[in-house]
Write an enzyme that holds these catalytic residues in place. Structure first.
Site, PDB file in Angstrom:
ATOM      1  N   CYS A  49     -79.711 -27.460  58.061  1.00 29.70           N
ATOM      2  CA  CYS A  49     -80.065 -28.605  58.903  1.00 29.70           C
ATOM      3  C   CYS A  49     -80.121 -28.210  60.380  1.00 29.70           C
ATOM      4  CB  CYS A  49     -79.056 -29.733  58.712  1.00 29.70           C
ATOM      5  SG  CYS A  49     -79.000 -30.378  57.032  1.00 29.70           S
ATOM      6  N   ARG A 126     -83.899 -33.774  51.780  1.00 29.10           N
ATOM      7  CA  ARG A 126     -84.758 -33.549  52.949  1.00 29.10           C
ATOM      8  C   ARG A 126     -86.080 -34.291  52.752  1.00 29.10           C
ATOM      9  NH1 ARG A 126     -81.906 -29.698  55.566  1.00 29.10           N
ATOM     10  NH2 ARG A 126     -80.579 -28.436  54.211  1.00 29.10           N
TER      11      ARG A 126
END
Length: 219
Positions: A49, A126
């Site tokens: 991330c 995601r």
């Protein structure tokens, strides 16, 4: 966190009010007239991330040139987001320019179908939603927790959607705007983050390229 039907391409983006790292928003009304790339990430202070936030930030001006705003989200609190963003600025010299939604109860994540129980009991996958200036969902992408997104491909798809609207055409496989001159190169991979304090201390003394204890790379 209740499961919610996935919003579909062509539908109005689900409405919500939320606090972000840049203040409260009414979505999508506050973004009317702009494209929005609304993306979720599994958690703050995680290696993949962090690389995505840095990559999004490096291309932020490219999104702005295309009348597009970026909006992030995870089921972390605003305080966690703020701390992490400050850590990225300190350790990676990247001042994150886009807003990040705090969603600790997972309400927005559920509304947008970002929680996939078979992938994780609590973290968002995601997801990427492309939302046009009228607030309509135009494209949706999903990636697993383990693999980061290619931000240049997200820009490519944004441009393709805009080209479709402006010229009333469809784009073929591998279409790339003449504006794009990027080359894709092989990058280093991420070493799994340590799970103990002792492991975190040891990691920084190992032979890896590290931004901080939780984000280290190797060839």
């Amino acid at each position: 966190m209740d499961e919610q039907r996935l919003p579909l391409i062509g539908e109005k983006a689900p409405e919500f009010q939320a606090q972000t790292t840049k203040g409260s928003i009414n979505f999508p009304d506050d973004f009317k007239g702009k494209w929005v790339v609304f993306f979720s990430h599994p958690a703050d202070y995680t290696p993949v991330c962090t690389t995505e936030f840095i990559a999004f930030n490096k291309e932020y001006e490219e999104f702005k040139k295309r009348n597009c705003e970026i909006l992030g989200l995870s089921v972390d609190s605003i305080y966690s987001h703020i701390s992490w963003i400050m850590n990225i600025e300190e350790k990676a010299n990247e001042k994150i320019q886009f807003a990040v939604v705090g969603d600790p109860m997972g309400k927005v994540a559920s509304l947008y179908g970002m929680l996939h129980p078979k992938a994780s009991a609590s973290a968002t996958v995601r997801a990427v939603f492309f939302i046009d200036p009228e607030g309509i969902i135009r494209a949706i992408l999903y990636y697993p927790l383990t693999n980061g997104r290619n931000i240049k491909e997200i820009i490519r798809l944004l441009e393709a959607l805009q080209k479709t609207d402006s010229d009333k055409i469809a784009t073929p496989a591998n279409w790339v705007s003449s504006k794009q001159t990027w080359e894709f190169s092989e990058e280093k991979v991420i070493v799994g983050a340590p799970l103990t304090v002792e492991g975190a201390k040891q990691r920084l003394n190992e032979n890896y390229q590290c931004i901080d204890w939780y984000l280290c790379f190797k060839k």
